[in-house]
Design a protein around this motif. Structure first.
Motif, short mmCIF file in Angstrom:
data_model
loop_
_atom_site.label_atom_id
_atom_site.label_comp_id
_atom_site.label_asym_id
_atom_site.label_seq_id
_atom_site.Cartn_x
_atom_site.Cartn_y
_atom_site.Cartn_z
N GLN A 1 46.10 -10.14 24.47
CA GLN A 1 46.45 -9.25 23.55
C GLN A 1 47.87 -9.04 23.46
O GLN A 1 48.63 -9.22 24.71
N ASP B 1 49.58 -13.45 15.07
CA ASP B 1 48.69 -12.41 14.69
C ASP B 1 48.09 -12.85 13.03
O ASP B 1 48.89 -13.15 12.25
N THR C 1 39.23 -10.45 9.85
CA THR C 1 39.51 -9.48 10.65
C THR C 1 38.84 -8.16 10.53
O THR C 1 39.08 -7.07 11.46
N GLU D 1 35.43 -7.74 22.23
CA GLU D 1 36.43 -6.91 21.62
C GLU D 1 36.98 -5.99 22.51
O GLU D 1 36.67 -5.28 23.32
N ARG E 1 44.14 -9.59 14.45
CA ARG E 1 43.77 -10.50 15.58
C ARG E 1 44.69 -11.38 16.18
O ARG E 1 45.35 -11.77 15.04
#
Length: 550
Positions: A545, A377, A415, A479, A431
Motif C-alpha cells: 500500500q 494508483d 476499483t 482488502e 488501488r
C-alpha cells in the motif's frame, strides 16, 4: 440521460468540451432568425446569414445551449459572450460577431424564464435579460434543426468560432479575454478575400511525438483557396532545420475549398529540438500577393539518451513537459479532497467507443535497478456494464515494437461499483498496482507508456507513478484500507486479515521501519515528508500500500 449527465461532468471537471466538428472543418452555411426579446415574435425581416458575416471579415462566435442546461446557465451568467459583444461587436471595436443558439426545445417561455420549454423541461432562468446579441431558438419557426444536424451537436454547451475563411473551431467556455484571444489566433486577421489568386496553408499534421532514437515523418498540410479564381497550382518552400526545398502542388480547388496535401517525408536521428515549416510562394504561377496564413510551422524533439534516475510523479503541477500525451485527450485534474491532489484523467464518459490516448513516460535506463517495478494508483468505475481498458506497454527498440505488461478492463479494472454518474474518485476508490519489470531489468533503453481505450463508459484515473527498485515480495489480494492518507503521525491499517508484520520502504526500495507490535496503528512521525510503501505481511501473503507522509 447520459447526455445530461455529460453536461454536469463537463461543468464539474472545469474543462472545455470536445468539439463534435473537428477544428479546421469547413463551417456549414446557415440562415437563421433571432427572437424579439420584448415580445417573443420572430424577426423574419433581418435574417442572420453566416457567410455574410465571415465574408465581410468577421469571426463569428456561437454559444449553442439549452434553456434547461445548468452548465449552460452558469456560462451564460458569467457574461463572457455579452462582454465580447459589447466590447468587440458592432457597437464596440466592430471586430467580431456573437450569437446564442438555443439548440433544444427552447421557446419564448423558457428563454424569458417564465415557463417550461416545448419539451416540458424547466428553464434555468431568464436568458434574454441584459443580452444585446442575437438569441436564436432553433425550435421556433422559421428556424429548423438543420443547424444541430450540420454542426453535429451532441451536448450542451458547445462554443464554436467560425473564422472569416469559413472554418469552424471549438473554443470552449472561456472568458471574454480567452475568446478574443482565440479570434486573434484562429482567425486570419486582415486577409483579402477579393483577390483573383490567393491561398492559405495551415494545420500541419503527421507529427506524432515522442520520437526516440530517430524520427521519420510524413507531414501533411491543409491548403485552402481563398482567391476568386480556381486554384490549380501552388509552389511551397519547405524548411527543415534550416535546409530548404521546393514542393509543387497541382489540382483544382474552387473558392473556399480545402485539400489535405501530403508533403515529402523527412527523417532525422539527431538528438534534440527540430523545426519544420512550409510557406506558399506562388499560386497559379503568380507570387501569392497576400501573406496572411501563408506559413505554417511545427517543432518536435528526438530523444536518444535515456536517463537512469527513478521516476516519481504525482501530477500536482500537471503533466510534466518531459512526458508526452499522444492525442491531447489526457489531462491533469486537481482532486480537491484526499491525498491524491493532481491526477491524470481519461474522460471516457464523454469519449466515443474506441477512442484511445497514450501517456509516455520519460526515456529511461533501468539497468541499474536490481528489482525494477512500475507502481501506480488507478481509479475506475464502470458506467453500467461498460468496459474501458487500461494497458501498460514497453519498448526496448526505440518504439518500433511494443510489449504489453499490464492489461485490465471492465470489472477487473474497476476499483468501485458501477455507476451512471461521471466518476471523480474519493480517497477510498483508488488501488495501487505494481507491475514487475524484471523481464527488462538489464535494459538501458526503455520506453513505458499507458494506453487508455474508451467504451463510452466512465473515466479512468491514474496517479503516483513510480519506476524504480522494488523489495521483491509477493502481492496479496486481500482488502486493506490505510488511513489517513496523507498521514501526519499514526498510520491506521484496517483489514479482516491477521497482520504478522508491516515494513515501511521509501520510494527507492530502502527498508526504513519494521513493526511487529502495534501493526494496526503505526507511528510514522519520524519519517520525513514524502511518499512511502507499506508492505503488510499476513499468513495469506503480502500486500503493498502506498501512502504519503506530511
Amino acid at each position: 440521460m447520459k447526455k445530461l449527465f455529460l453536461l454536469l461532468f463537463l461543468c464539474a471537471m472545469g474543462m472545455t468540451t470536445f468539439a463534435q466538428l473537428p477544428d479546421y472543418s469547413p463551417a456549414p452555411a446557415f440562415t437563421l432568425y433571432e427572437i424579439n426579446k420584448a415580445d417573443g415574435t420572430m424577426n423574419t425581416t433581418t435574417p442572420i446569414v453566416l457567410y455574410d458575416w465571415t465574408d465581410a471579415g468577421y469571426p463569428v462566435f456561437i454559444d449553442v445551449f439549452a434553456t434547461w442546461c445548468g452548465p449552460c446557465w452558469n456560462f451564460h451568467n458569467h457574461g463572457y459572450f455579452e462582454n465580447l459583444f459589447s466590447q468587440y461587436g458592432p457597437n464596440g471595436t466592430n471586430e467580431v460577431r456573437v450569437i446564442g443558439i438555443e439548440g433544444s426545445y427552447g421557446n419564448y417561455n423558457s428563454l424569458s424564464g417564465t415557463g417550461a420549454d416545448a419539451g416540458g423541461q424547466a428553464t434555468q432562468g431568464n436568458w434574454l435579460n441584459g443580452v444585446e446579441y442575437p438569441m436564436i431558438p432553433l425550435n421556433m419557426s422559421p428556424n429548423t434543426t438543420a443547424f444541430d444536424n450540420d454542426y453535429d451537436i451532441q451536448y450542451f454547451p458547445t462554443v464554436y468560432m467560425v473564422s472569416s475563411n469559413r472554418l469552424v473551431f471549438e473554443v470552449g467556455q472561456q472568458s471574454t479575454e480567452g475568446l478574443y484571444a482565440a479570434a486573434s489566433a484562429l482567425n486570419p486577421v486582415g486577409f483579402n478575400n477579393n483577390l483573383s489568386n490567393n491561398a492559405m496553408a495551415f494545420d500541419i499534421q503527421g507529427f506524432n511525438p515522442p520520437y526516440y532514437c530517430e524520427a521519420t515523418i510524413t507531414p501533411t498540410v491543409r491548403l485552402q483557396n481563398v482567391g476568386n479564381e480556381p486554384l490549380t497550382s501552388a509552389t511551397f518552400t519547405l524548411n527543415f532545420d534550416g535546409q530548404t526545398s521546393t514542393f509543387n502542388w497541382t489540382g483544382n480547388l474552387s473558392k473556399w475549398a480545402l485539400q489535405t496535401v501530403t508533403l515529402p517525408q523527412i527523417t532525422t536521428s539527431t538528438e534534440g529540438a527540430h523545426t519544420y515549416s512550409i510557406t506558399i510562394d506562388q499560386v497559379n504561377g503568380n507570387d501569392d500577393p497576400d501573406p496572411v496564413w501563408n506559413t505554417a510551422n511545427k517543432s518536435f524533439t528526438v530523444l536518444s539518451t535515456p536517463t537512469a534516475s527513478t521516476v516519481e510523479e504525482n501530477f500536482s503541477n500537471g503533466i510534466p513537459s518531459s512526458w508526452n500525451v499522444a492525442n491531447d485527450i489526457l489531462f491533469a485534474y486537481n482532486i480537491t479532497s484526499g491525498s491524491h491532489g493532481g491526477a491524470v484523467v481519461f474522460n471516457a464518459y464523454s469519449l466515443s467507443n474506441g477512442v484511445t490516448d497514450e501517456l509516455y513516460l520519460p526515456y529511461k535506463d533501468i539497468s541499474g535497478f536490481n528489482t525494477p517495478v512500475l507502481a501506480f494508483d488507478v481509479a475506475y468505475r464502470q458506467y453500467q456494464s461498460s468496459s474501458e481498458r487500461l494497458r501498460v506497454l514497453y519498448s526496448t527498440d526505440c518504439g518500433s515494437t511494443w510489449t504489453p505488461i499490464y492489461n485490465k478492463s471492465g470489472q477487473a479494472l474497476a476499483t468501485a461499483s458501477a455507476t451512471t454518474s461521471n466518476f471523480i474518485p474519493t480517497e477510498t476508490q483508488w488501488r495501487t498496482e505494481i507491475v514487475d519489470l524484471s523481464s527488462i531489468a538489464n535494459k538501458e533503453q526503455v520506453i513505458l507508456k499507458f494506453e487508455f481505450r474508451s467504451a463510452y463508459g466512465n473515466n479512468i484515473w491514474i496517479d503516483n507513478i513510480y519506476v524504480g527498485n522494488n523489495t521483491g515480495v509477493e502481492e496479496n489480494n486481500a482488502e486493506f484500507n490505510i488511513y489517513p492518507n496523507p498521514v501526519h503521525s499514526t498510520l491506521n491499517i484496517a483489514t479482516d486479515e491477521v497482520i504478522e508484520s508491516v515494513e515501511i520502504y521509501n520510494m527507492q526500495g530502502q527498508l526504513l521501519m519494521v513493526e511487529r507490535d502495534n501493526m494496526n496503528a503505526i507511528n510514522v512521525s519520524s519519517l520525513a515528508a514524502g511518499n512511502y510503501f507499506a508492505r503488510i505481511m499476513t499468513a495469506n501473503g503480502t500486500s503493498t500500500q502506498r501512502f504519503t507522509k506530511e
